[in-house]
Scaffold this motif. Structure first.
Motif, PDB file in Angstrom:
ATOM      1  N   ASP A 314       0.821  -0.966   0.106  1.00 61.29           N
ATOM      2  CA  ASP A 314       0.051   0.010  -0.108  1.00 61.29           C
ATOM      3  C   ASP A 314       0.847   1.335   0.122  1.00 61.29           C
ATOM      4  OD1 ASP A 314      -2.195  -1.674   0.167  1.00 61.29           O
ATOM      5  OD2 ASP A 314      -2.808  -1.230   1.968  1.00 61.29           O
ATOM      6  N   ASP A 315       2.326   1.245   0.488  1.00 59.97           N
ATOM      7  CA  ASP A 315       2.784   2.342   0.639  1.00 59.97           C
ATOM      8  C   ASP A 315       3.728   2.602  -0.869  1.00 59.97           C
ATOM      9  OD1 ASP A 315       5.080   0.345   0.420  1.00 59.97           O
ATOM     10  OD2 ASP A 315       5.778   0.847   2.335  1.00 59.97           O
ATOM     11  N   GLY A 316       3.325   1.597  -1.901  1.00 58.85           N
ATOM     12  CA  GLY A 316       3.853   2.163  -3.233  1.00 58.85           C
ATOM     13  C   GLY A 316       5.208   1.871  -3.237  1.00 58.85           C
ATOM     14  N   GLN A 317       5.732   0.855  -2.673  1.00 60.55           N
ATOM     15  CA  GLN A 317       7.212   0.426  -2.769  1.00 60.55           C
ATOM     16  C   GLN A 317       7.472  -0.277  -4.250  1.00 60.55           C
ATOM     17  OE1 GLN A 317      10.118   0.432  -0.938  1.00 60.55           O
ATOM     18  NE2 GLN A 317       9.513   1.354   1.093  1.00 60.55           N
ATOM     19  N   GLY A 318       6.457  -0.765  -4.791  1.00 62.35           N
ATOM     20  CA  GLY A 318       6.532  -1.542  -5.724  1.00 62.35           C
ATOM     21  C   GLY A 318       6.343  -3.103  -5.553  1.00 62.35           C
ATOM     22  N   ALA A 319       6.113  -3.728  -6.559  1.00 64.14           N
ATOM     23  CA  ALA A 319       5.699  -5.217  -6.412  1.00 64.14           C
ATOM     24  C   ALA A 319       6.744  -6.103  -5.551  1.00 64.14           C
ATOM     25  CB  ALA A 319       5.538  -5.739  -7.784  1.00 64.14           C
ATOM     26  N   VAL A 320       6.025  -6.852  -4.837  1.00 61.08           N
ATOM     27  CA  VAL A 320       7.057  -7.974  -3.849  1.00 61.08           C
ATOM     28  C   VAL A 320       6.440  -9.249  -4.370  1.00 61.08           C
ATOM     29  CG1 VAL A 320       7.524  -8.660  -1.521  1.00 61.08           C
ATOM     30  CG2 VAL A 320       7.257  -6.231  -2.012  1.00 61.08           C
ATOM     31  N   GLU A 321       7.481 -10.205  -4.201  1.00 60.95           N
ATOM     32  CA  GLU A 321       7.318 -11.671  -4.711  1.00 60.95           C
ATOM     33  C   GLU A 321       7.716 -12.492  -3.429  1.00 60.95           C
ATOM     34  OE1 GLU A 321       7.715 -14.020  -8.387  1.00 60.95           O
ATOM     35  OE2 GLU A 321       9.492 -14.780  -6.981  1.00 60.95           O
ATOM     36  N   ALA A 322       6.563 -13.191  -2.905  1.00 55.75           N
ATOM     37  CA  ALA A 322       6.888 -14.133  -1.738  1.00 55.75           C
ATOM     38  C   ALA A 322       6.686 -15.459  -2.301  1.00 55.75           C
ATOM     39  CB  ALA A 322       5.860 -14.031  -0.604  1.00 55.75           C
ATOM     40  N   GLU A 323       7.704 -16.415  -1.661  1.00 56.33           N
ATOM     41  CA  GLU A 323       7.315 -17.878  -1.881  1.00 56.33           C
ATOM     42  C   GLU A 323       6.811 -18.800  -0.810  1.00 56.33           C
ATOM     43  OE1 GLU A 323      10.958 -19.654  -3.376  1.00 56.33           O
ATOM     44  OE2 GLU A 323      11.053 -18.501  -5.324  1.00 56.33           O
ATOM     45  N   ILE A 324       5.660 -19.363  -1.036  1.00 56.58           N
ATOM     46  CA  ILE A 324       5.148 -19.881   0.066  1.00 56.58           C
ATOM     47  C   ILE A 324       4.824 -21.199  -0.301  1.00 56.58           C
ATOM     48  CG2 ILE A 324       4.213 -17.934   1.498  1.00 56.58           C
ATOM     49  CD1 ILE A 324       1.351 -18.463   0.063  1.00 56.58           C
ATOM     50  N   THR A 325       4.470 -22.213   0.713  1.00 55.88           N
ATOM     51  CA  THR A 325       4.283 -23.658   0.060  1.00 55.88           C
ATOM     52  C   THR A 325       2.688 -23.511  -0.177  1.00 55.88           C
ATOM     53  OG1 THR A 325       3.404 -24.283   2.427  1.00 55.88           O
ATOM     54  CG2 THR A 325       5.967 -24.535   1.856  1.00 55.88           C
ATOM     55  N   ARG A 326       2.413 -24.619  -0.861  1.00 50.20           N
ATOM     56  CA  ARG A 326       0.811 -24.834  -1.181  1.00 50.20           C
ATOM     57  C   ARG A 326      -0.104 -25.024   0.189  1.00 50.20           C
ATOM     58  NH1 ARG A 326      -1.512 -26.639  -5.999  1.00 50.20           N
ATOM     59  NH2 ARG A 326       0.034 -26.471  -7.871  1.00 50.20           N
ATOM     60  N   ASP A 327       0.651 -25.594   1.156  1.00 51.97           N
ATOM     61  CA  ASP A 327      -0.233 -25.942   2.447  1.00 51.97           C
ATOM     62  C   ASP A 327      -0.215 -24.474   2.914  1.00 51.97           C
ATOM     63  OD1 ASP A 327      -0.265 -28.289   2.127  1.00 51.97           O
ATOM     64  OD2 ASP A 327       1.747 -28.956   3.688  1.00 51.97           O
ATOM     65  N   ARG A 328       0.626 -23.540   2.873  1.00 52.29           N
ATOM     66  CA  ARG A 328       0.520 -22.199   3.599  1.00 52.29           C
ATOM     67  C   ARG A 328      -0.579 -21.396   2.697  1.00 52.29           C
ATOM     68  NH1 ARG A 328      -0.188 -19.075   7.668  1.00 52.29           N
ATOM     69  NH2 ARG A 328       0.832 -17.167   7.681  1.00 52.29           N
ATOM     70  N   LEU A 329      -0.695 -21.708   1.440  1.00 56.96           N
ATOM     71  CA  LEU A 329      -1.639 -21.001   0.576  1.00 56.96           C
ATOM     72  C   LEU A 329      -2.964 -21.492   0.959  1.00 56.96           C
ATOM     73  CD1 LEU A 329      -2.346 -19.225  -2.017  1.00 56.96           C
ATOM     74  CD2 LEU A 329      -2.054 -21.621  -3.282  1.00 56.96           C
ATOM     75  N   ASN A 330      -2.983 -22.916   0.985  1.00 54.50           N
ATOM     76  CA  ASN A 330      -4.348 -23.196   1.384  1.00 54.50           C
ATOM     77  C   ASN A 330      -5.046 -22.974   2.820  1.00 54.50           C
ATOM     78  OD1 ASN A 330      -4.653 -24.766  -0.926  1.00 54.50           O
ATOM     79  ND2 ASN A 330      -3.478 -26.550  -0.259  1.00 54.50           N
ATOM     80  N   GLU A 331      -3.699 -22.789   3.786  1.00 58.64           N
ATOM     81  CA  GLU A 331      -4.305 -22.030   5.188  1.00 58.64           C
ATOM     82  C   GLU A 331      -4.893 -20.840   5.105  1.00 58.64           C
ATOM     83  OE1 GLU A 331      -1.627 -21.100   8.961  1.00 58.64           O
ATOM     84  OE2 GLU A 331      -0.712 -22.784   7.858  1.00 58.64           O
ATOM     85  N   LEU A 332      -4.197 -20.072   4.361  1.00 60.99           N
ATOM     86  CA  LEU A 332      -4.521 -18.676   3.988  1.00 60.99           C
ATOM     87  C   LEU A 332      -5.641 -18.291   3.355  1.00 60.99           C
ATOM     88  CD1 LEU A 332      -0.987 -17.112   3.739  1.00 60.99           C
ATOM     89  CD2 LEU A 332      -2.686 -16.640   5.858  1.00 60.99           C
ATOM     90  N   ASN A 333      -5.983 -19.313   2.390  1.00 60.54           N
ATOM     91  CA  ASN A 333      -7.201 -19.286   1.338  1.00 60.54           C
ATOM     92  C   ASN A 333      -6.725 -18.090   0.801  1.00 60.54           C
ATOM     93  OD1 ASN A 333      -9.496 -20.154   0.114  1.00 60.54           O
ATOM     94  ND2 ASN A 333     -10.857 -18.883   1.448  1.00 60.54           N
ATOM     95  N   LEU A 334      -5.858 -17.661   0.141  1.00 61.23           N
ATOM     96  CA  LEU A 334      -5.572 -16.453  -0.457  1.00 61.23           C
ATOM     97  C   LEU A 334      -6.488 -16.446  -1.879  1.00 61.23           C
ATOM     98  CD1 LEU A 334      -1.647 -15.760  -0.004  1.00 61.23           C
ATOM     99  CD2 LEU A 334      -3.607 -14.756   1.161  1.00 61.23           C
ATOM    100  N   GLN A 335      -6.744 -15.215  -2.116  1.00 65.47           N
ATOM    101  CA  GLN A 335      -7.447 -14.866  -3.291  1.00 65.47           C
ATOM    102  C   GLN A 335      -6.774 -13.657  -3.946  1.00 65.47           C
ATOM    103  OE1 GLN A 335      -9.842 -17.045  -4.542  1.00 65.47           O
ATOM    104  NE2 GLN A 335      -9.583 -18.183  -2.727  1.00 65.47           N
ATOM    105  N   GLU A 336      -6.772 -13.559  -5.458  1.00 65.82           N
ATOM    106  CA  GLU A 336      -6.240 -12.442  -5.951  1.00 65.82           C
ATOM    107  C   GLU A 336      -7.073 -11.134  -5.671  1.00 65.82           C
ATOM    108  OE1 GLU A 336      -5.719 -13.346 -10.122  1.00 65.82           O
ATOM    109  OE2 GLU A 336      -3.843 -14.598  -9.670  1.00 65.82           O
ATOM    110  N   GLY A 337      -6.505 -10.039  -5.448  1.00 62.54           N
ATOM    111  CA  GLY A 337      -7.176  -8.680  -5.030  1.00 62.54           C
ATOM    112  C   GLY A 337      -7.448  -8.561  -3.835  1.00 62.54           C
TER     113      GLY A 337
END
Length: 356
Positions: A314-337
Motif C-alpha cells: 500500500d505504501d507504493g514500494q513496488g511489487a513484492v514476490e513471496a514464495e510460500i508452500t501450497r499448504d500455507r496458501l491453502n491455510e490462508l485461502n488467498l485470493q487475488e485482489g
C-alpha cells in the motif's frame, strides 16, 4: 596442493577482464568461481592452467611460481565444457591418451597404462563402456570420460570450466552430486567455473563470487548465502525484493517497518535499501505492529509445491514476490485482489548509493 593467486590482472585490449585478483585455495578444497558472463571467472581459470597469460601478478601452486612455467610443467588437469574428446578414439583410448603421449622416459609401461585407465573407468562408473566411441555415449557419460582423462595424468590440481553447462537440468543435478562424492574420495585440489548458483552452493567447499573482473566475496556456501557482502552478491544468489527507506540512530525505517541497523549508526539520516529473499517473506491476515506492511495480492502462480505470490504494498514500494508452500496458501485461502499483510523475516540493509 595449495593455489595462491597474487595480484593477478588481465586486459584484452581496453577491456579489463581481471583487476588485481587475490585468492588462496587450500590443499584439497573444491572451490567454485561463480559469476555472470564476463565476470572474469573463466579467464582466471585459464591463467591458472597456463592457457592464458596474466599482465601482472603471480600464480603459485604448492608455493612454486607458475607464471613462467609451461602448461605441461604445471601438472594441471583441465576439463572443458564441451568434453573435447577424440571422436575416432574409444573411451579407453581417450582416457589413456595423456599417458601415451608422454616423452619416452616419462611414459609408463603399457601394462601400467592399461591398469590405470581401467581403475579410472571404474571410478567414473564407465568400465563397461571402455570400447565404445564418444558418439555412443550420453552427454553425462562423455563428461565423465573427460574427467577420467584429466585425472589419468595424476594432476596436482584439477580445473573444470562449466563442466555441466552443456547438459540438461536433471543430468546436471546427478553429475554435480557425483562430482562432490568423487572429490571426497580423491581430495584433489579442484576449481570449477559456473554461473549456476545452486551448483556452486551444493558442490563447493568455498564459493568465490566474481563481478566485472573483481572478487565480490569469498566464503563457504552458507556464509555467502546467509551473509552476502554486497547487493550484487545478494541479487546474484537468488530472487530478492528491494525496499527503500532511511536509517536513523542505528534503525532502518522502511515504510512501516523498523529494522535494527546498528552497523550504519555512523551514517545518520541516510537513504538505505533493504534486501529480502522471496522465501523470507511471510503473508498474514493481520497487522503485527512495526513488522508488517499492508499489501494487496496481485497474482498467484503455482509451480510444483512452491507458490509465488505477487503483492503490491500500500505504501507504493513496488511489487513484492513471496514464495510460500501450497499448504500455507491453502491455510490462508488467498485470493487475488484481497488485502493482506506481508512480514519480511530477514532484511539485509545497504547504503542506497552502493554501486551494483
Amino acid at each position: 596442493m595449495s593455489i595462491n593467486i597474487v595480484n593477478i590482472s588481465k586486459k584484452f585490449g581496453s577491456f579489463e577482464a581481471l583487476k588485481d585478483i587475490n585468492l588462496t585455495i587450500n590443499t584439497g578444497e573444491l572451490v567454485a568461481l561463480l559469476g555472470p558472463s564476463g565476470s572474469g571467472k573463466t579467464t582466471l581459470l585459464r591463467i591458472i592452467a597456463g592457457l592464458e597469460y596474466a599482465d601482472a601478478g603471480e600464480i603459485l601452486i604448492n608455493e612454486r611460481e607458475m607464471i613462467s612455467r609451461k602448461i605441461r610443467e604445471r601438472k594441471v588437469g583441465f576439463v572443458f565444457q564441451h568434453y573435447a574428446l577424440f571422436r575416432n578414439m574409444t573411451v579407453f583410448e581417450n582416457v589413456a591418451f595423456g599417458l601415451k603421449v608422454r616423452p619416452r622416459g616419462l611414459r609408463p609401461p603399457k601394462n601400467e597404462i592399461t591398469g590405470r585407465v581401467h581403475e579410472l573407468l571404474r571410478l567414473v562408473q564407465l568400465e563397461s563402456h571402455a570400447e565404445r566411441y564418444p558418439r555412443q555415449l550420453s552427454g553425462g557419460q562423455r563428461q565423465r570420460v573427460a574427467l577420467a582423462r584429466a585425472l589419468a595424468v595424476e594432476p596436482s590440481v584439477l580445473l573444470l570450466d562449466e563442466p555441466f553447462g552443456a547438459l540438461d537440468a536433471r543430468v546436471r543435478i546427478e553429475l554435480r552430486r557425483w562430482l562432490r562424492k568423487l572429490h571426497d574420495e580423491l581430495h584433489i585440489t579442484s576449481v570449477f567455473v559456473t554461473h549456476d548458483q545452486d551448483e556452486a552452493l551444493e558442490v563447493a567447499d568455498k564459493v568465490v563470487v566474481m563481478n566485472a573482473g573483481r572478487i565480490e566475496q569469498t566464503g563457504g556456501p552458507e556464509e555467502v548465502y546467509d551473509n552476502p557482502a554486497s547487493p550484487f552478491v545478494f541479487n546474484f544468489l537468488g530472487a530478492v525484493n528491494i525496499f527503500h527507506g532511511r536509517v536513523h540512530d542505528g534503525c532502518a525505517h522502511i515504510g512501516s517497518l523498523k529494522i535494527d541497523s546498528r552497523e550504519h549508526v555512523d551514517v545518520p539520516d541516510t537513504m538505505v535499501v533493504g534486501y529480502v529473499r522471496s522465501h523470507d517473506i511471510d503473508i498474514g491476515r493481520t497487522a503485527t505492529g512495526g513488522s508488517s506492511i499492508p499489501a494487496r495480492v496481485r497474482t498467484i502462480h503455482r509451480v510444483g509445491n512452491i507458490v509465488r505470490v505477487e503483492l503490491l504494498p500500500d505504501d507504493g514500494q513496488g511489487a513484492v514476490e513471496a514464495e510460500i508452500t501450497r499448504d500455507r496458501l491453502n491455510e490462508l485461502n488467498l485470493q487475488e485482489g484481497e488485502g493482506v499483510h506481508i512480514r519480511p523475516k530477514k532484511v539485509k540493509v545497504f547504503i542506497e548509493d552502493y554501486q551494483i
